[in-house]
Structures are given as structure tokens and as C-alpha cells.
Design an enzyme around this catalytic site. Sequence first.
Site, PDB file in Angstrom:
ATOM      1  N   SER A 138      -9.952  -0.320   7.072  1.00 44.53           N
ATOM      2  CA  SER A 138      -9.396  -0.168   5.728  1.00 44.53           C
ATOM      3  C   SER A 138      -8.687  -1.391   5.173  1.00 44.53           C
ATOM      4  O   SER A 138      -8.288  -1.384   4.015  1.00 44.53           O
ATOM      5  CB  SER A 138      -8.436   1.031   5.691  1.00 44.53           C
ATOM      6  OG  SER A 138      -9.139   2.233   5.827  1.00 44.53           O
ATOM      7  N   LYS A 145       0.856  -1.183   0.000  1.00 44.74           N
ATOM      8  CA  LYS A 145       0.000   0.000   0.000  1.00 44.74           C
ATOM      9  C   LYS A 145       0.891   1.231   0.000  1.00 44.74           C
ATOM     10  O   LYS A 145       1.907   1.284   0.705  1.00 44.74           O
ATOM     11  CB  LYS A 145      -0.904  -0.015   1.233  1.00 44.74           C
ATOM     12  CG  LYS A 145      -1.909   1.134   1.290  1.00 44.74           C
ATOM     13  CD  LYS A 145      -2.841   0.979   2.479  1.00 44.74           C
ATOM     14  CE  LYS A 145      -3.864   2.107   2.546  1.00 44.74           C
ATOM     15  NZ  LYS A 145      -4.823   1.944   3.654  1.00 44.74           N
ATOM     16  N   SER A 173      -9.610   2.072   2.846  1.00 47.42           N
ATOM     17  CA  SER A 173      -8.758   2.800   1.929  1.00 47.42           C
ATOM     18  C   SER A 173      -7.750   1.925   1.193  1.00 47.42           C
ATOM     19  O   SER A 173      -7.074   2.377   0.276  1.00 47.42           O
ATOM     20  CB  SER A 173      -8.001   3.887   2.694  1.00 47.42           C
ATOM     21  OG  SER A 173      -7.155   3.319   3.684  1.00 47.42           O
TER      22      SER A 173
END
EC number: 6.3.5.7
Length: 487
Positions: free
Chosen positions: A179, A80, A155
Site C-alpha cells: 500500500s 495517511k 491503500s
Amino acid sequence: MSDLHHKTVAELATLLHNKTLSSVELTQHFLSRIQQYNPKLNAYICTTADRALADAKASDERRQKGAAHSPLDGIPMGHKDLFCTKGIATTAGSKMLERFIPSYTATVVARLEAAGSVLTGKLSMDEFAMGSSNERSYFGAVYNPWDEQRIPGGSSGGSAAAVAARLIPYATGSDTGGSVRQPAAYCGITGIKPTYGTCSRWGMIAYASSLDQAGVLAKTAQDCALILNEMAGHDPKDSTSNPKALTQFDHELNRDLDGITIGLPSNYLAGLDAKIAEKLQQTAALYEKLGATIKEITLSATDVAIASYYLISSAEASSNLERFDGVHYGYRCANPKDLSDLYERSRSEGFGAEVKRRIMIGTYALSAGYYDAYYEQARRGRRAILNSFLQAFKECDVILGPTTPTTAYPLGSKVDDPVAMFLGDLYTVSANLAGLPALSHPAGFIDGLPVGCQLIGAHFSEPQLLNLAHRFQQETDFHQQIPEHYR
């Protein structure tokens, strides 16, 4: 082998160990899939093909010498894009950091590098991890591989979409209010947020420091356990790292479920979509068949979870993001008239709408006239939520509930309604507020879209959660399903 993307991390580790497969072959296979399918998904912000092939070659050389670093050695993955990677752009999905190239590497990244991971690139995310749909990235929306007209969740949407479409076997994520777990549920994969303080936050761009925790997204619970073995553990460079953090997560896999009591909160079922509730009940029934006892419980303070979470996280975000001012690093506006103009325009132009919304909420909640009414009240709500969980764990070992109130919704359908977007985190934020470990695993499909169920445990009970999900996955094939256009 043309079906390598169907295999789990554990299966790939065995093939590499037996020298049936080389890391270079494996990496080329996944790089080819990234090149073919990422344009449809927009899961990657940047790819690192040359670096990946160099990592793979080095892994093969180690294995030939009998010096593989770990079971993960030679297996491709992605990070990420809020984990700092030395020499590789780290943007946090924001214009503010579009050109930021870190001079150091996050501890989570460094530990996986030491384990021999092969980095394929940096994965998209909502800007500064503030979002639940991955529509808030400066680099464009990410698309759900099960239906490219729907959101993948956020996210960590890039991580979830890439793993679900089998572009990579696993990815890192971060979880501040769901997330990791929410996109895992929407994309039909497994995602775990460990106990707060288990994985180092050093080098992870902060959203809300008391809530942020690194996590893992993969096909199976067994894979998540193998990955956490390498990336978790105490880090003296992170003041929030817990000295009690576990470093072994796979030792309870395959244990019987006899004697385990799973709590099913009655208040989670009130108002829950009927089809989601049916999947939850079916999941509970299978756990009961496997030997666990299902007990109805009540979590008394969860009604204040969303309000408490958004006030606390926004307050912490407003403080954390003060550093992005156009002076030290990050985006700087062109031709500022003076210092005040530099600050104002750099932040106004560098941050997206959702980030600015949360900075404003947080600044307001922390202001002298409203601190007690908002921020302090949210902190009291947080303590009540923790106490509610501690009370529940006197009656049960693990709590089972839905991960999300619905399946993945259409792109754009909630982007202008922040309250509706916030409510998508209804079942996930409580675990962050209490610092508890929580895992989402696939639990079936509704109209062709994946559904996830969530397991929440007491602090440092990750091995038990992983075993429960592993036993469930031994009896089901939901985690093996692949979106039609990515097979």
C-alpha cells in the site's frame, strides 16, 4: 519563489537552513496548491491550514534562535488518515470512524512532530487500508494526477496523489501488502516499506497486525532516507517494534555499487506485460552500468503469496475489527431495538462492502472446521515464502522486480472483480509476508503513465536499498517529472 513545489525535501531543507526561505512562505505556497488542486484529486480527507501556519511560525522562530529540530523542521507534509492525531479527526477512510477524534497521537506522528514537521492535513485511503485502488474510501475515490480517469493505487492513494501532484513534499503511508509501493509506482514517485518492526505501529489503526508497517512516500530515495531518520526506531509502547530497528538511513547514499549482486527472478518475468518487462530490463541494465552484477534467480514459493496474504490479512482483520461494535466508539446505528440489533446494524451500516467481504473471509478461515485447511495452510505458505527469500539472499544482495503488473488502470474497471484487484498486489505482498524492506522507484513511462520497479532486501538493509535507488535517480530524471496540469 514560484517553483518551490519542484524541489525535494533535501533541497527545501537547505533553503530553510540557509534562511533563503521561511517555513511560513513555504507552507503558504503548498497550502495554496492544496486549495487549488485538491478538488480535482480528492487526496485530502481534511486539511489543517491554521495548524500548519502555526507549526510553520514556530519553526521559523526556532531557526532564528539556531534551534531547528532536524532537517525536516518547517517542511510541510501530510499523514495517511490511519495515524491517530490528537484533536484531529482520524477516520481510516470509514464511515465507522467518521467522527472519531483521538485523545492521543501515534508514535510516527509524534516523532515527525518532534522533528518539526508542518502538518497540512489527513490524506485519503481505502477504508481501513483494505484496497488497492483508493476507490474504497467512504469519502470518495482519489484520482491519479497523471490521468484523472485512472486510479492512484491504494491503500495510500491520497498520500501518493498529493506527493505526485506536488501538493506536499512528502507523506506518510502504511503498507500491509503493497500500500506504499504500489501507489508510488502508479503515481511516479518513490515509496519505501521498511523492515517489519522498524516504525512503530502504536496509534496506527490496525488492518493486519503481523503485516502492517508504516512507510514513506516522497519524490526521491534521498528524501525517504531523511524522513525515516526521524520516524523510525524502537518503541516500547509497540510490542511488535523491533529493538534492532535502524535509526539512520542516509549514511550509505552515494556508495559505489561495485560488489553488489542484484537478483532478477526469472519467474517474475513469466507472463509479465511486455512493456513493463522492458522497463525492468532497462532498469537492470542501468544498475549493471553503475557497477552492480545482475544475476538471474528463482523465488520458489511466490506462487502462493496472494492466497496466503489474503487469508492471513483477512483473518487478522476480522479479529482487529471486532472492537467496532457500536458500543465503545465509532459509528452507532439509530434507534436499535436491542443489543443484537445495535451490533448488527452498526457494523452493517458502518463498514463498506470490501471491509465486510474481508471480515467474512477471515472469520470463515478461522472457524473451527476450516482453520487447518485455510489459515494454517496460509501460514505454511508464509514460512515457505520467507525461506525462499532467505535462500535467494545467499545468491544475491538485493532482488529487483516490477512493482505492479500493469500501469494505473481506469477507475471502476476492477471495482466489481475482487480477484483482479487482488492480483494487482502480485509482486508486493511477498515482502510483507517475509517482513522484508522493499522500495519502489520510478523507472520510466508507458503511454504517459508512470512505471515503478521494486527493490527488496534482507532484513534491515534499508540503507542499501535507498542507496541503489539514489544512484539510479542520479542517472535518470523519471522522479523529476510532474503531471502536466500540476506544474
